[in-house]
Structures are given as structure tokens and as C-alpha cells.
Design an enzyme around this catalytic site. Sequence first.
Site, short mmCIF file in Angstrom:
data_model
loop_
_atom_site.label_atom_id
_atom_site.label_comp_id
_atom_site.label_asym_id
_atom_site.label_seq_id
_atom_site.Cartn_x
_atom_site.Cartn_y
_atom_site.Cartn_z
N HIS A 155 0.84 -1.47 0.36
CA HIS A 155 -0.30 0.15 -0.35
C HIS A 155 0.94 1.26 -0.17
O HIS A 155 0.65 2.86 -0.87
CB HIS A 155 -0.72 0.02 1.15
CG HIS A 155 -2.01 -0.92 1.41
ND1 HIS A 155 -1.73 -1.87 2.51
CD2 HIS A 155 -2.70 -1.30 0.36
CE1 HIS A 155 -2.81 -2.21 1.90
NE2 HIS A 155 -3.43 -2.39 0.86
N ARG B 6 -2.04 -5.80 -7.28
CA ARG B 6 -0.77 -6.82 -6.60
C ARG B 6 -0.26 -8.47 -8.17
O ARG B 6 0.66 -8.34 -8.56
CB ARG B 6 -1.18 -7.81 -5.62
CG ARG B 6 -0.90 -6.61 -4.59
CD ARG B 6 -1.74 -6.80 -3.29
NE ARG B 6 -2.45 -7.96 -3.46
CZ ARG B 6 -3.01 -8.65 -3.05
NH1 ARG B 6 -2.89 -9.17 -2.18
NH2 ARG B 6 -4.42 -8.55 -3.02
N SER C 177 -2.76 -7.65 3.14
CA SER C 177 -3.19 -7.25 5.02
C SER C 177 -4.08 -8.38 5.39
O SER C 177 -3.22 -9.21 6.12
CB SER C 177 -4.40 -6.47 4.61
OG SER C 177 -4.10 -5.00 4.39
N LYS D 279 -17.33 -6.49 7.01
CA LYS D 279 -16.01 -7.00 7.50
C LYS D 279 -15.96 -6.65 8.94
O LYS D 279 -16.23 -5.48 9.65
CB LYS D 279 -14.79 -6.22 6.44
CG LYS D 279 -14.65 -6.58 5.01
CD LYS D 279 -13.62 -5.75 4.92
CE LYS D 279 -13.29 -6.81 2.82
NZ LYS D 279 -12.03 -5.56 2.30
#
Length: 159
Positions: free
Chosen positions: A16, A89, A127, A40
Amino acid sequence: MIALYPGSFDPITLGHLDIIERASPLFTRVIVAVLKNPNKTPLFTPEQRQAQIGLATAHLKNVEVDTFAGLTVAYARQRGAKVIVRGLRVLSDFDGELQMAHTNKLLAPELETLFLATASEHSFVSSSLVKEVAKLGGPIDHLVPVNVIQDLRECFPAG
């Protein structure tokens, strides 16, 4: 021009941070916005994540950190952003990100999405991976900014 980099950042990773540091010289201001997602259950509160990002990006004078809830495009309009920055990514990220970019374009035709590929050394970092490694007591100093290491160790003291 103002850019918005939205995400959950639970926690912010070096991937990030790579995207933020590379977006910073491209825009007059980059707003890193922590999404308050009711679907979440994050490890850190939005305020904790905002503080973590603030410390990690303190060296970037045109970066601002905020939190928001709701539609990203509504928040982008509210803040005067013209571009939504998204990091990629791996190839599998592209499918979901492209779908979201098309949806955002339908909802807010005036906004553009800019994809930045994460540096190869961070392409495997997520993460979720960071939290798993921290939980199991593995080294995380090569995965997250220095200021986040202690926060993770406090969450997973036995790790």
C-alpha cells in the site's frame, strides 16, 4: 488534481505504501481513505488505521488520510477528487478491480481510475497475509511500515 486511494488498509502494508509513494508526485493531493465497511470485521478500528497510515505517510506532504462510509464515488465527489487510484498486485486482482472501475465509471462518468502495479517485491503482500504471519509469530518487518509492527504485536502477543 486530487486523487483518492480508498481501501480497508487493515493494516496498511508496504505494498500500500509503495502505491501511495508513487501516486504522491503524480497529483497535487492524494487522499488515502479508510473505508468503514460494515460487511467486514477488521482487526483495527478506522481511527487506528487512519493513525497508522498517517504515521507511515508523514514524509509525504501532499498526502491526507481520512475515513469514509458508503460509495467511493460519492466520497470522491465530496472531496473534489478526479482520479481513483487502485493498486494491482497480481493478475487475479485485475478482474475485480476492472469490474469496480467500470461500475464507478457508470456511477460517476467524470471520475477516472488509475491502476498502479505494486512493486514486485510487494506483489505477494496482503493485509490478510500480514495478520496471519503476525498471529503465528512470524517476522513482519518486511511486510508493514515500522509503526504498524508494534500494533500487530499488541494484537497477537503470543505470536
